[in-house]
Design a protein around this motif. Structure first.
Motif, mmCIF file in Angstrom:
data_model
loop_
_atom_site.group_PDB
_atom_site.id
_atom_site.type_symbol
_atom_site.label_atom_id
_atom_site.label_comp_id
_atom_site.label_asym_id
_atom_site.label_seq_id
_atom_site.Cartn_x
_atom_site.Cartn_y
_atom_site.Cartn_z
ATOM 1 N N ILE A 51 -99.093 -51.936 -24.755
ATOM 2 C CA ILE A 51 -98.917 -52.741 -23.547
ATOM 3 C C ILE A 51 -99.929 -52.333 -22.487
ATOM 4 C CG2 ILE A 51 -96.464 -53.206 -23.937
ATOM 5 C CD1 ILE A 51 -95.772 -50.944 -22.108
ATOM 6 N N TRP A 55 -98.141 -54.580 -15.056
ATOM 7 C CA TRP A 55 -97.038 -55.478 -15.400
ATOM 8 C C TRP A 55 -96.201 -54.967 -16.572
ATOM 9 C CZ3 TRP A 55 -96.996 -58.534 -11.406
ATOM 10 C CH2 TRP A 55 -98.205 -58.937 -10.808
ATOM 11 N N GLN A 56 -96.055 -53.646 -16.666
ATOM 12 C CA GLN A 56 -95.349 -53.115 -17.824
ATOM 13 C C GLN A 56 -93.899 -53.578 -17.892
ATOM 14 O OE1 GLN A 56 -95.610 -49.083 -18.951
ATOM 15 N NE2 GLN A 56 -97.827 -49.087 -19.136
ATOM 16 N N VAL A 59 -93.588 -57.218 -19.045
ATOM 17 C CA VAL A 59 -94.082 -57.353 -20.412
ATOM 18 C C VAL A 59 -93.064 -56.783 -21.404
ATOM 19 C CG1 VAL A 59 -95.845 -56.586 -22.056
ATOM 20 C CG2 VAL A 59 -96.527 -57.407 -19.806
ATOM 21 N N ILE A 60 -92.518 -55.618 -21.077
ATOM 22 C CA ILE A 60 -91.509 -55.006 -21.945
ATOM 23 C C ILE A 60 -90.281 -55.899 -22.038
ATOM 24 C CG2 ILE A 60 -89.856 -53.098 -22.114
ATOM 25 C CD1 ILE A 60 -92.077 -51.276 -21.000
ATOM 26 N N ALA A 62 -90.093 -59.124 -21.576
ATOM 27 C CA ALA A 62 -90.425 -60.327 -22.342
ATOM 28 C C ALA A 62 -90.492 -60.016 -23.837
ATOM 29 C CB ALA A 62 -91.758 -60.903 -21.859
ATOM 30 N N ALA A 63 -91.073 -58.872 -24.189
ATOM 31 C CA ALA A 63 -91.180 -58.488 -25.600
ATOM 32 C C ALA A 63 -89.799 -58.315 -26.225
ATOM 33 C CB ALA A 63 -91.987 -57.194 -25.736
ATOM 34 N N ALA A 111 -97.699 -63.575 -29.671
ATOM 35 C CA ALA A 111 -97.431 -62.716 -28.510
ATOM 36 C C ALA A 111 -97.099 -61.298 -28.963
ATOM 37 C CB ALA A 111 -96.288 -63.303 -27.692
ATOM 38 N N ARG A 114 -100.066 -59.259 -30.396
ATOM 39 C CA ARG A 114 -100.937 -58.701 -29.360
ATOM 40 C C ARG A 114 -100.379 -57.414 -28.781
ATOM 41 N NH1 ARG A 114 -102.789 -64.094 -25.881
ATOM 42 N NH2 ARG A 114 -103.944 -65.100 -27.573
ATOM 43 N N LEU A 115 -99.093 -57.210 -28.947
ATOM 44 C CA LEU A 115 -98.454 -55.979 -28.476
ATOM 45 C C LEU A 115 -98.318 -54.959 -29.593
ATOM 46 C CD1 LEU A 115 -95.607 -57.533 -26.283
ATOM 47 C CD2 LEU A 115 -97.833 -56.660 -25.527
#
Length: 296
Positions: A51, A55-56, A59-60, A62-63, A111, A114-115
């Motif tokens: 990540i 914006w961690q 992003v976390i 959302a993941a 998505a 990419r992570l």
């Protein structure tokens, strides 16, 4: 709770949703242990994410939300965990999204890839191969149930008022019987990563998968100029949609790339020719000089 009345909470309470069977352990200890195990599992999963520094937190979050949409037993990825939340207030556009749209799942995979989460893609490929094996007459539906259910007959739960009273509440989704020609490209796109990422390369498995993807490519090359419901799933009408045509082209184009990396010279030439033929036709029929853009 059943009567939907408010009541005051003046201490901590635990609620367990589970099968109706006796709980032999201490209830509070059991709930706390489940909670702690769940937290530990997700923290371990998040540690494996690649990540950005910025914006961690979102992003976390959302993941995790995307990962929750996967049914691990089959690899299916649902579009959402909800049904009948209105697209707009007081409309009938309330749909049941608790199913696996082949198109939407590709976006989830991209998505998460990419992570650094490739396992979701690998599990989903298993779902795709099962879909291909079970397809009647080679026809692929745009959406399936999480256990490969093909019949998603849409009904209305008359006894439920709906979100903030804005029904109807739907169970099932009539999109399952629609023709959506972009699904062939979506399925091929979902699998492309497996053939290029050296962490995932498994030659025998990939040879078999390639054969299945070619079946999708054949459907795509025959369907690119045929009417369908499109990605907006129009009910009661059909037309030739540029998006569907381009996704059929994408199936052929990616098969060309896969064949080349696998050293299949004759198949590379075949899919190159099909991709170029479809591309030329799409440009001829969908490019508007007046608008200086592609049209629908």
């Amino acid at each position: 709770v059943m009567e939907e009345r408010y009541f005051r909470l003046d201490q901590q309470h635990w609620i367990l949703w589970a099968p109706d069977e006796p709980i032999e352990a201490d209830f509070e200890d059991l709930c706390r242990r489940y909670y702690e195990m769940t937290m530990a599992n997700w923290r371990l999963w998040v540690r494996g994410l690649t990540i950005p520094f910025e914006w961690q937190e979102p992003v976390i979050r959302a993941a995790i939300t995307l990962k929750l949409c996967m049914f691990e037993e089959t690899g299916a990825i649902v579009a959402a965990l909800t049904t009948s939340i209105p697209e707009a207030a007081n409309t009938i556009r309330n749909w049941d999204y608790r199913f696996c749209w082949l198109r939407d799942s590709v976006f989830v995979i991209r998505a998460l890839n990419r992570l650094g989460v490739t396992r979701t893609m690998e599990q989903y490929i298993g779902f795709i191969t099962d879909v291909i094996d079970n397809a009647q007459n080679g026809v692929i539906q745009p959406v399936y149930g999480i256990s490969l259910e093909a019949d998603l007959t849409e009904t209305i739960a008359e006894s439920l008022a709906g979100y903030r009273g804005m029904g109807p509440v739907r169970v099932g989704n009539a999109a399952y019987y629609q023709v959506q020609n972009d699904v062939y490209g979506s399925m091929v796109l979902a699998a492309v990563h497996l053939f290029f990422d050296h962490r995932l390369l498994r030659k025998p498995a990939n040879e078999e998968l390639y054969g299945q993807l070619e079946l999708l490519g054949e459907r795509a090359r025959k369907s690119y100029d045929q009417p369908d419901a499109g990605l907006w799933e129009l009910r009661g009408s059909a037309a030739i949609h540029t998006f569907s045509s381009m996704m059929c082209w994408a199936a052929c184009d990616r098969l060309r790339r896969i064949a080349r990396v696998m050293g299949k010279v004759d198949r590379t030439e075949y899919w190159s020719g099909e991709a170029e033929r479809i591309k030329t036709e799409i440009i001829r029929r969908t490019w508007s000089d007046k608008r200086n853009s592609f049209v629908s």
